[in-house]
Design a protein around this motif. Structure first.
Motif, PDB file in Angstrom:
ATOM      1  N   LEU A 665     -39.864 -61.630 -40.753  1.00 57.50           N
ATOM      2  CA  LEU A 665     -40.958 -62.483 -41.203  1.00 57.50           C
ATOM      3  C   LEU A 665     -41.977 -62.602 -40.070  1.00 57.50           C
ATOM      4  O   LEU A 665     -41.882 -63.478 -39.213  1.00 57.50           O
ATOM      5  N   TYR A 666     -42.966 -61.709 -40.081  1.00 59.41           N
ATOM      6  CA  TYR A 666     -43.894 -61.619 -38.957  1.00 59.41           C
ATOM      7  C   TYR A 666     -44.840 -62.819 -38.872  1.00 59.41           C
ATOM      8  O   TYR A 666     -45.365 -63.119 -37.802  1.00 59.41           O
ATOM      9  N   ALA A 667     -45.059 -63.510 -39.968  1.00 54.35           N
ATOM     10  CA  ALA A 667     -45.912 -64.705 -39.904  1.00 54.35           C
ATOM     11  C   ALA A 667     -45.280 -65.746 -38.995  1.00 54.35           C
ATOM     12  O   ALA A 667     -45.972 -66.425 -38.224  1.00 54.35           O
ATOM     13  N   LEU A 668     -43.959 -65.883 -39.069  1.00 52.95           N
ATOM     14  CA  LEU A 668     -43.275 -66.844 -38.214  1.00 52.95           C
ATOM     15  C   LEU A 668     -43.279 -66.387 -36.755  1.00 52.95           C
ATOM     16  O   LEU A 668     -43.349 -67.211 -35.831  1.00 52.95           O
ATOM     17  N   ALA A 669     -43.226 -65.070 -36.549  1.00 51.40           N
ATOM     18  CA  ALA A 669     -43.337 -64.551 -35.181  1.00 51.40           C
ATOM     19  C   ALA A 669     -44.720 -64.845 -34.613  1.00 51.40           C
ATOM     20  O   ALA A 669     -44.867 -65.158 -33.423  1.00 51.40           O
ATOM     21  N   ALA A 670     -45.754 -64.765 -35.466  1.00 50.01           N
ATOM     22  CA  ALA A 670     -47.107 -65.113 -35.027  1.00 50.01           C
ATOM     23  C   ALA A 670     -47.186 -66.590 -34.654  1.00 50.01           C
ATOM     24  O   ALA A 670     -47.831 -66.969 -33.664  1.00 50.01           O
ATOM     25  N   TYR A 671     -46.529 -67.440 -35.444  1.00 52.42           N
ATOM     26  CA  TYR A 671     -46.480 -68.861 -35.095  1.00 52.42           C
ATOM     27  C   TYR A 671     -45.881 -69.049 -33.693  1.00 52.42           C
ATOM     28  O   TYR A 671     -46.410 -69.800 -32.861  1.00 52.42           O
ATOM     29  N   ALA A 672     -44.753 -68.372 -33.457  1.00 53.05           N
ATOM     30  CA  ALA A 672     -44.071 -68.519 -32.166  1.00 53.05           C
ATOM     31  C   ALA A 672     -44.951 -68.028 -31.019  1.00 53.05           C
ATOM     32  O   ALA A 672     -45.019 -68.657 -29.953  1.00 53.05           O
ATOM     33  N   SER A 673     -45.643 -66.910 -31.225  1.00 53.94           N
ATOM     34  CA  SER A 673     -46.528 -66.382 -30.181  1.00 53.94           C
ATOM     35  C   SER A 673     -47.680 -67.343 -29.896  1.00 53.94           C
ATOM     36  O   SER A 673     -48.078 -67.538 -28.736  1.00 53.94           O
ATOM     37  N   HIS A 674     -48.231 -67.915 -30.945  1.00 57.38           N
ATOM     38  CA  HIS A 674     -49.325 -68.873 -30.767  1.00 57.38           C
ATOM     39  C   HIS A 674     -48.850 -70.081 -29.950  1.00 57.38           C
ATOM     40  O   HIS A 674     -49.538 -70.534 -29.026  1.00 57.38           O
ATOM     41  N   ILE A 675     -47.680 -70.604 -30.280  1.00 60.11           N
ATOM     42  CA  ILE A 675     -47.138 -71.754 -29.545  1.00 60.11           C
ATOM     43  C   ILE A 675     -46.985 -71.413 -28.070  1.00 60.11           C
ATOM     44  O   ILE A 675     -47.411 -72.174 -27.183  1.00 60.11           O
ATOM     45  N   ARG A 676     -46.412 -70.258 -27.785  1.00 61.25           N
ATOM     46  CA  ARG A 676     -46.146 -69.898 -26.386  1.00 61.25           C
ATOM     47  C   ARG A 676     -47.426 -69.572 -25.636  1.00 61.25           C
ATOM     48  O   ARG A 676     -47.524 -69.819 -24.433  1.00 61.25           O
ATOM     49  N   CYS A 677     -48.417 -69.050 -26.327  1.00 66.21           N
ATOM     50  CA  CYS A 677     -49.726 -68.853 -25.703  1.00 66.21           C
ATOM     51  C   CYS A 677     -50.296 -70.203 -25.259  1.00 66.21           C
ATOM     52  O   CYS A 677     -50.806 -70.343 -24.140  1.00 66.21           O
TER      53      CYS A 677
END
Length: 906
Positions: A665-677
């Motif tokens: 589920l790449y949308a959730l991976a994008a969420y995680a990347s945004h948070i860590r950014c």
């Protein structure tokens, strides 16, 4: 523990404690049955005993109402040891009343005087508290003796606490003592009570119980028991326990038969009917049968609507419980005839009156289900579809309609966990292909419970591919299949999923559903949403004012999420939330809460965001919507990251990744990347921030069907430039400019212009100034503060320290308002480097602070000038400087701004 009764407990504590404020020795509690009077009497008895009082208690009983001195006998028994101290007349009267001696009952005057003598004698040794419950059932002789006592207490410490269902029934009120009306519990207290006693109760069921109980504690405690094991807990009206039914049973049974029949009409006609109940009565004689119910306090006429309404929702349920199935079917048949000109209501009542399968009625009910959903009555829409299934003669129609009910329950009313049971009932025979409705319900359940996007997509694509030729845009099942397919594509976040969805969308004729088209064009690919799409989106959001359909509201609002349009749908979204809290569209309530949180993040309403995401995530846990929780966890983690709760934010990102990875589920991976950014940027860890931002979408492209990339443009460009990747930043900006992303919203315009300024070595001042001058950009508090920050950093590097301090001060104010502590620290480091003030320094000069404080009290410039020995013009000048420093625009906001300033300084 009593919920929502702190005020009453304090009142009782003061009363039994002998507080001098109570001039009267009597405290009367009055309220409807089940409101909690007896529980408060128990509290009073405990408090009195702890305070050293002797408690004398009696409960009047209906079957003892004709027993002379029955209640007085109860209440005086603990004092019988003091009888020898009384004179013979009074001693003999009490002895006869309490059955110690034979004889004729004493007269009222003697009994009252004897009671007073005995109580006064006892109270000289130990203070007394008389507690009498249900005084409406007091026998007359006891009532007269106790009121005699109450009116003649002198120089002794005696308190009398009584409770009755109404002031009219209360002999103490009729004797001149005031009543304290015990109000129903507030929604907040009712919800706390339910959550405490029934923690496993689903939130949508809890909301429905709260609505029907109307703050009645007995109902709140009993209704869950009545629903235990009920496969359809949201049916209307809710079932009652025997104890709840008995509250109203006798009052209902005492009514004439015609009146009881009329009340059943009121129940079954529904509060939404546009006819007065008299229009539904089959005979002229029936029209006069409601006054007895009015006189009994069961119903009242609403003068605005002209309809009869029950005084309490539980009365509706009691009327229903005490009726027979045959009586209900007959009433529904009459109502179906009465609503001949209203097809939806006629079909509903035909469905309820039917006693055997009937395809025509089932078909009408199926249509009614769609109409009810459009009107926002989601629970009844599901019930109508299930009833249509029950009345379906053909097995395949039954299966299709049950599957549709399962989908509606999962999609709208929050009954995701009920879906497998219904799908099992709707399972086709081995020789039959599954209906599209069954496939949709199964795919929706797979996606939202397990997050199995791949299986959900395979089911949907196979079912749609099995349909020959074009797809009919008017076919509800096809439209819902496409909505589900689009949801699959978003969470999967992979182009092949979205391409598959687009291929199916291209088969629709004549035009796809408006919300479907908007989700496809504005949500899944916002970077390519042209002016025509934006106009359609704005028109659709504006039209939400005129609909109550929770599905339509959340879908259209979602379409505007990446383009900053949610702000224009807040009122309809809150309507969805309130509907869910009343036991309606609980699943859509979750989505609405997270959409409100989406807007709250960008608009700087972070405390509100924490509240709505907490509510939404609690609902997800209770109802089993695991995947649906992801946007809420993402938004909450963004605020945690910005406020310095780094462990919580990083944990949320890790949980999103752990859940997303095996399901791809790449949308959730994008969420995680945004948070860590966002965890890295305030600390200047730009290398790591760049890697996280670039992982969402390739640098130099706004990848189709990866909508999250538009939220990371500024973050990617800033981290690229700060980490020495100027070419990558320039490439990304070229892609952004080619897409004309800044034209999509003022917020995106602000960030696109600021990102361009960062990468422009020649005209960066002009471009930063242009970015900050964009109309409407003040709304986006966090983003604007970040632009002030990077502008200030650029100015400091250009040795323009005075200008830099102005920009950094504006950034600092914004970050402090948000309590974005890591960003405050980054800004303060820059301020120190530019020669600015120390941490916590007051941006106001002493004289500005003095002027501001006086202006906040409402004084005019002239009055302030007189007090401070200044000219009015000087006062005006000071205020013109104070307003921007405090981030306000008017005198009316001064008080709050100064309070906030004081908190920051201390």
């Amino acid at each position: 523990m009593l919920f929502g009764r702190d005020g009453e407990i304090d009142l009782i504590a003061d009363f039994v404690g002998g507080d001098a404020r109570f001039a009267s020795p009597v405290l009367v509690l009055s309220g409807e049955p089940g409101v909690g009077k007896t529980a408060l009497l128990d509290v009073a008895a405990d408090l009195a005993e702890k305070a050293g009082r002797t408690v004398l208690r009696a409960t009047a009983l209906e079957y003892e109402a004709k027993l002379t001195y029955g209640a007085l006998n109860q209440v005086l028994h603990p004092l019988l040891g003091r009888l020898p101290s009384l004179d013979e007349v009074h001693r003999r009267a009490i002895a006869v009343i309490c059955g110690l001696e034979a004889g004729s009952p004493p007269g009222q005057l003697i009994a009252g005087a004897a009671t007073l003598a005995l109580a006064s004698h006892a109270a000289r040794a130990t203070p007394l508290l008389f507690v009498v419950d249900d005084v409406a059932w007091l026998d007359l002789a006891s009532a007269m003796a106790l009121t005699y006592l109450a009116r003649r207490i002198r120089e002794v410490d005696i308190r009398i606490l009584v409770a009755a269902r109404s002031e009219i029934e209360n002999v103490f009120v009729r004797s001149g003592f005031d009543a304290h009306i015990l109000a129903p519990l507030s929604d907040e207290s009712a919800d706390a009570l339910l959550a405490d006693r029934f923690p496993a109760l689903p939130a949508n069921v809890r909301g429905r119980i709260r609505a029907d109980a109307a703050g009645n504690p007995l109902a709140l405690l009993d209704l869950p028991a009545a629903l235990e094991g009920d496969p359809r807990p949201l049916r209307d009206p809710l079932p009652l326990t025997d104890r709840l039914t008995s509250l109203y049973a006798q009052r209902l049974r005492n009514l004439p038969p015609g009146t009881r029949e009329m009340l059943l009409f009121v129940v079954l006609a529904g509060a939404e009917n546009s006819l007065t109940i008299e229009n539904c009565v089959p005979t002229q004689e029936g029209r006069i049968d409601l006054p007895p119910a009015e006189k009994a306090g069961l119903v009242r006429l609403n003068p605005r609507s002209g309809r009869m309404e029950f005084r309490h929702p539980l009365i509706r349920s009691a009327v229903f419980e005490l009726s027979t199935s045959e009586e209900r079917r007959r009433a529904h048949a009459i109502l179906a005839h009465a609503f001949a000109d209203d097809p939806s209501r006629r079909a509903w009542h035909l469905g309820q009156s039917a006693s055997a399968p009937d395809e025509e009625v089932a078909r009408l009910l199926e249509q009614v289900s769609d109409d009810l959903l459009e009107a926002g009555n989601s629970a009844r829409a599901t019930a109508a579809m299930l009833r249509a299934a029950e009345l379906s003669p053909r097995r395949e129609d039954h299966a299709r309609r049950v599957a549709r009910a399962a989908y509606l329950g999962s999609l709208v009313t929050g009954e995701l966990q009920e879906s497998p049971r219904l799908l099992a009932d709707a399972r086709p025979a081995p020789s039959d292909a599954p209906s599209l409705s069954h496939v949709i319900a199964a795919a929706f359940h797979l996606l939202n419970s397990e997050g199995d996007a791949s299986s959900a997509q395979r089911l949907l694509i196979a079912a749609l591919d099995a349909l020959p030729g074009s797809l009919d845009a008017t076919d509800e099942a096809i439209v819902e299949a496409l909505f589900t397919l689009m949801s699959v594509g978003f969470y999967a976040g992979r182009s092949e999923f979205s391409v598959a969805s687009r291929r199916q969308l291209d088969r629709i004729v004549p035009e796809p559903h408006e919300a479907l088209a908007l989700l496809d064009r504005a949500f899944t690919d916002p970077a390519r949403a042209d002016a025509a799409v934006l106009d359609r989106l704005d028109a659709a959001i504006d039209a939400l004012r005129f609909t109550s359909n929770p599905v339509q509201i959340t879908r259209v609002a979602t379409a505007g999420a990446y383009l900053d349009r949610v702000q224009f749908a807040l009122e309809p979204l809150w309507r969805v939330v309130e509907d869910g809290r009343r036991g309606g569209a609980a699943a859509k309530q979750i989505e609405a809460l997270f959409l409100i949180g989406n807007d709250a993040y960008f608009a700087g309403r972070w405390d509100e965001l924490e509240q709505v995401t907490d509510d939404g995530l609690r609902l997800c846990d209770e109802l089993g919507y695991t995947l649906t929780a992801a946007p809420g966890r993402f938004l909450r983690a963004l605020v945690d990251a910005a406020r310095g709760h780094e462990v919580a934010a990083d944990r949320a990102a890790e949980q999103l990744l752990l859940w997303a990875a095996p399901r791809r589920l790449y949308a959730l991976a994008a969420y995680a990347s945004h948070i860590r950014c966002m965890l890295e940027l305030p600390h200047g860890r730009f290398e790591s921030a760049y890697r996280h931002a670039a992982s969402v979408s390739p640098v130099g492209a706004l990848q189709p069907f990866v909508p999250h990339a538009v939220w990371l443009v500024f973050d990617l460009v800033e981290s690229a430039i700060r980490s020495g990747r100027t070419e990558e930043a320039a490439a990304h900006l070229r892609a952004v400019d080619a897409a004309e992303l800044g034209a999509r919203s003022p917020r995106l315009d602000l960030l696109v212009n600021a990102a361009g300024a960062l990468a422009d070595p020649e005209q960066w001042r002009e471009r930063f100034s242009a970015a900050l001058a964009i109309e409407g950009s003040e709304r986006w508090v966090f983003d604007r503060a970040r632009v002030h920050l990077v502008y200030g950093e650029q100015l400091r590097r250009a040795q323009a320290t005075a200008e830099a301090r102005l920009q950094l001060a504006a950034a600092l104010d914004g970050f402090r308002r948000l309590r974005a502590h890591p960003w405050v620290e980054r800004t303060l480091r820059e301020l120190r480097a530019s020669g600015g003030g120390e941490p916590g320094a007051d941006p106001l000069t002493p004289q500005e602070a003095a002027v501001a404080r006086l202006a906040a009290t409402g004084l005019t410039n002239k009055q302030i000038a007189a007090q401070l020995f200044l000219s009015p013009r000087t006062v005006s000048t000071h205020l013109s400087r104070v307003f921007p420093k405090l981030g306000i625009e008017s005198r009316g906001a001064l008080r709050d701004a100064l309070d906030h300033r004081s908190e920051l300084l201390h």
